[in-house]
Design an enzyme around this catalytic site. Sequence first.
Site, mmCIF file in Angstrom:
data_model
loop_
_atom_site.group_PDB
_atom_site.id
_atom_site.type_symbol
_atom_site.label_atom_id
_atom_site.label_comp_id
_atom_site.label_asym_id
_atom_site.label_seq_id
_atom_site.Cartn_x
_atom_site.Cartn_y
_atom_site.Cartn_z
ATOM 1 N N GLU A 1 8.214 10.581 36.216
ATOM 2 C CA GLU A 1 9.323 11.429 35.787
ATOM 3 C C GLU A 1 9.981 10.875 34.526
ATOM 4 O O GLU A 1 10.451 11.634 33.674
ATOM 5 C CB GLU A 1 10.367 11.546 36.898
ATOM 6 C CG GLU A 1 9.882 12.295 38.126
ATOM 7 C CD GLU A 1 10.920 12.299 39.219
ATOM 8 O OE1 GLU A 1 11.929 13.021 39.069
ATOM 9 O OE2 GLU A 1 10.749 11.577 40.221
ATOM 10 N N ARG B 1 14.883 6.993 43.362
ATOM 11 C CA ARG B 1 14.532 7.086 41.955
ATOM 12 C C ARG B 1 13.124 6.561 41.740
ATOM 13 O O ARG B 1 12.731 5.552 42.324
ATOM 14 C CB ARG B 1 15.500 6.267 41.081
ATOM 15 C CG ARG B 1 16.818 6.945 40.762
ATOM 16 C CD ARG B 1 16.627 8.114 39.818
ATOM 17 N NE ARG B 1 17.881 8.774 39.469
ATOM 18 C CZ ARG B 1 18.442 9.759 40.141
ATOM 19 N NH1 ARG B 1 17.871 10.188 41.252
ATOM 20 N NH2 ARG B 1 19.555 10.319 39.722
ATOM 21 N N GLY C 1 14.870 16.528 47.044
ATOM 22 C CA GLY C 1 15.596 16.109 48.240
ATOM 23 C C GLY C 1 16.999 16.669 48.333
ATOM 24 O O GLY C 1 17.505 16.938 49.422
ATOM 25 N N HIS D 1 10.997 15.869 43.624
ATOM 26 C CA HIS D 1 12.388 15.457 43.394
ATOM 27 C C HIS D 1 13.339 16.572 43.844
ATOM 28 O O HIS D 1 14.254 16.981 43.135
ATOM 29 C CB HIS D 1 12.648 15.106 41.931
ATOM 30 C CG HIS D 1 13.809 14.181 41.733
ATOM 31 N ND1 HIS D 1 13.895 13.285 40.707
ATOM 32 C CD2 HIS D 1 14.947 14.003 42.468
ATOM 33 C CE1 HIS D 1 15.021 12.603 40.782
ATOM 34 N NE2 HIS D 1 15.679 13.026 41.856
ATOM 35 N N ARG E 1 26.138 6.063 50.363
ATOM 36 C CA ARG E 1 26.400 7.299 51.106
ATOM 37 C C ARG E 1 25.123 7.869 51.727
ATOM 38 O O ARG E 1 25.111 8.257 52.892
ATOM 39 C CB ARG E 1 27.040 8.344 50.194
ATOM 40 C CG ARG E 1 28.510 8.097 49.904
ATOM 41 C CD ARG E 1 29.073 9.195 49.011
ATOM 42 N NE ARG E 1 30.509 9.056 48.843
ATOM 43 C CZ ARG E 1 31.081 8.221 47.993
ATOM 44 N NH1 ARG E 1 30.318 7.455 47.231
ATOM 45 N NH2 ARG E 1 32.389 8.138 47.901
#
Length: 334
Positions: free
Chosen positions: A270, A241, A295, A293, A160
């Site tokens: 992370e 990621r 977005g 992180h 997506r």
Amino acid sequence: MPPSRRRVVVTQRFFDQATIDYLEQAGCEVVQADLPPGQADGNLSHDELVRHLAGAAGWIVGHARVTRELMAALPDLRIVSRRGVGYDRVDLAAAGDLGKVVCIAVGGNHESVADHTLALMLAVGHRFRETQARMIGGDWSILLGTDLYRKTVGVIGPGRIGRSVVQRLAGFEAEVLVHGGSPDAGYAARSGVTWVDLDELLVRSDYVTIHAPLTPETRFIIDAGALARMKPAAFLINTARGGLVDDAALLDALRNGVIAGAGLDVFLSEADPAFKPVTQALLELPNVIATPHSGASSREGLDRTNMVAARCVVAVLDGGDPPAECVVADGRKG
């Protein structure tokens, strides 16, 4: 805290009132975890999570690790609903064994992440960080940037988010190469993309953007060898990621001119604090544009994702089924 069949605990920040109203109208008691300023649920210990979640039937979670031990300690918990689409921090096998449902908020944030991806491409290509830093110091000399217009962009992971990025790139008349998944001839014809192997994508692309899930197969899909195959003038973008990119190899490549720059929203540190020095070194490079992180963290994106996560919770607490594309584990089905 006594159990409540409809208690829903939210351990994420920025949970909007409209979604709270929806849950309450569905008969849920909404409890928002009182986290200290600057702390996210990913920083909470097992004991802290147990304390927050005692008696909860539903949990809307951000980046906390959802372990077998944690779920076993929460017998009233029926559904874990992620406000997001990644689930690498959730023990899905344990959820199935323990009769829990795990959902992700499919369709809520992909447009926001796609916007963020294009922003990183433009910012690093046009050297916004370097330019503003010079201006602050009184140097208004011009640094030459790199267009996105009519460039070749490699998209790793045509899900997506990847496809939303492709849609936006049409406005830049970019040539788009795609790697991952099963080639879709109909989509390729409609969107003008070309499916290629990873090596061809790396060699030909001016921008490489990653939108793949983190799995054992995709871990370090961009390593030192992959970076060496990219053009010296190319840029790497990662909004997917940490762990998809070997950050230590990326740091070395950026320091040595192997590639021109990077736009990063996620970092290996992370999940693995041992890499914090590598992350810090990346942040200090002038040819890196970085975000924490974030977005998916637009007002609109979070509101959409909150609601998707909440609808999944209500469906399960009502004894029904959430949308199939949102379900990643369903221990009710044995």
